[in-house]
Design a protein around this motif. Structure first.
Motif, short mmCIF file in Angstrom:
data_model
loop_
_atom_site.label_atom_id
_atom_site.label_comp_id
_atom_site.label_asym_id
_atom_site.label_seq_id
_atom_site.Cartn_x
_atom_site.Cartn_y
_atom_site.Cartn_z
N UNK A 21 -2.47 9.74 7.78
CA UNK A 21 -2.63 10.90 6.76
C UNK A 21 -3.26 12.05 7.70
N UNK A 22 -2.47 13.00 7.72
CA UNK A 22 -3.05 14.27 8.12
C UNK A 22 -3.53 15.31 7.42
N UNK A 23 -3.08 15.09 6.09
CA UNK A 23 -3.68 15.81 5.18
C UNK A 23 -3.03 17.22 5.08
N UNK A 24 -2.17 17.36 5.76
CA UNK A 24 -1.53 18.75 5.79
C UNK A 24 -0.65 18.91 4.61
N UNK A 25 0.33 18.28 4.78
CA UNK A 25 1.42 18.34 3.50
C UNK A 25 0.94 17.61 2.34
N UNK A 26 1.96 16.81 1.56
CA UNK A 26 1.40 16.37 0.12
C UNK A 26 0.55 14.91 0.66
N UNK A 27 -0.57 14.66 0.08
CA UNK A 27 -1.34 13.74 0.27
C UNK A 27 -0.53 12.50 0.02
N UNK A 28 -0.77 11.45 0.69
CA UNK A 28 -0.01 10.28 0.31
C UNK A 28 -1.00 8.89 0.42
N UNK A 29 -0.42 8.01 -0.18
CA UNK A 29 -1.32 6.91 -0.37
C UNK A 29 -0.26 5.52 -0.10
N UNK A 30 -0.93 4.82 0.72
CA UNK A 30 0.03 3.65 1.37
C UNK A 30 -0.40 2.49 0.69
N UNK A 31 0.68 1.70 0.03
CA UNK A 31 0.37 0.50 -0.83
C UNK A 31 0.99 -0.50 -0.21
N UNK A 32 0.21 -1.82 -0.17
CA UNK A 32 0.76 -2.85 0.46
C UNK A 32 1.42 -3.59 -0.65
N UNK A 33 2.51 -4.43 -0.40
CA UNK A 33 3.32 -5.34 -1.08
C UNK A 33 3.47 -6.22 -0.27
N UNK A 34 3.37 -7.50 -0.88
CA UNK A 34 3.91 -8.92 -0.38
C UNK A 34 4.98 -9.43 -1.08
N UNK A 35 5.70 -10.18 -0.34
CA UNK A 35 6.90 -10.93 -0.81
C UNK A 35 6.28 -12.54 -0.62
N UNK A 36 7.05 -13.28 -1.29
CA UNK A 36 6.71 -14.61 -1.39
C UNK A 36 6.83 -15.36 -0.06
N UNK A 37 7.53 -14.67 0.85
CA UNK A 37 7.72 -15.10 2.38
C UNK A 37 6.41 -14.61 2.98
N UNK A 38 5.50 -13.67 2.44
CA UNK A 38 4.39 -13.47 3.45
C UNK A 38 4.48 -12.12 4.08
N UNK A 39 5.67 -11.48 3.94
CA UNK A 39 6.00 -10.10 4.62
C UNK A 39 5.28 -9.05 3.91
N UNK A 40 4.56 -8.37 4.83
CA UNK A 40 3.72 -7.45 4.04
C UNK A 40 4.71 -6.07 4.32
N UNK A 41 4.96 -5.16 3.18
CA UNK A 41 5.65 -4.08 3.54
C UNK A 41 4.74 -2.99 2.94
N UNK A 42 4.57 -1.92 3.70
CA UNK A 42 3.80 -0.81 3.26
C UNK A 42 4.27 0.46 3.23
N UNK A 43 5.07 0.72 2.12
CA UNK A 43 5.49 2.09 1.88
C UNK A 43 4.41 3.08 1.35
N UNK A 44 4.72 4.26 1.39
CA UNK A 44 3.54 5.33 1.32
C UNK A 44 4.35 6.12 -0.04
N UNK A 45 3.29 6.37 -0.78
CA UNK A 45 3.94 7.22 -2.07
C UNK A 45 2.95 8.73 -2.10
#
Ligand SMILES: [Zn+2]
Length: 114
Positions: A21-45
């Protein structure tokens, strides 16, 4: 005054880690998702984007959601089984022999012709 919202961050699909988050361009939020195998994915929106309630895990393809302790069930393992069953069904022993016979017959026919 500002009639157009043309200047909005439309960059989508950037890497999960690359941009902090550098705050320059559009502000983004990172959301964590978990699958049933315990993998964490953190796409930003983008902050004003709708956060999806589910997300496909990029590692195993299972559905993931934002509830770490209660990930969605892994329904998508079924294609494996059904595919295997499908293959097994198609290749019963008699079918396999028939195919083999057919192939051998063709081979013999070819040899006989040449
Ligand atoms: Zn996964």
């Amino acid at each position: 005054m500002a009639t157009g919202n043309a200047i909005r961050g439309t960059r989508v699909g950037s890497g999960p880690m690359g941009e902090s988050e550098r705050g320059e361009s559009a502000a983004r939020t990172v959301v964590s998702f978990w699958c049933s195998n315990g993998h964490e994915t953190r796409p930003s929106f983008a902050v004003d984007a709708d956060i999806p309630s589910s997300w496909d895990c990029p590692r195993c393809g299972l559905p993931a959601n934002t509830d770490e302790k209660n990930p969605p069930p892994a329904k998508r393992t079924e294609p494996y089984k059904t595919h295997l069953a499908y293959v097994k069904e198609r290749r019963s022993d008699s079918d396999g022999e028939a195919l083999l016979d057919e192939a051998l017959a063709k081979l013999r026919a070819r040899r006989g012709e040449s």
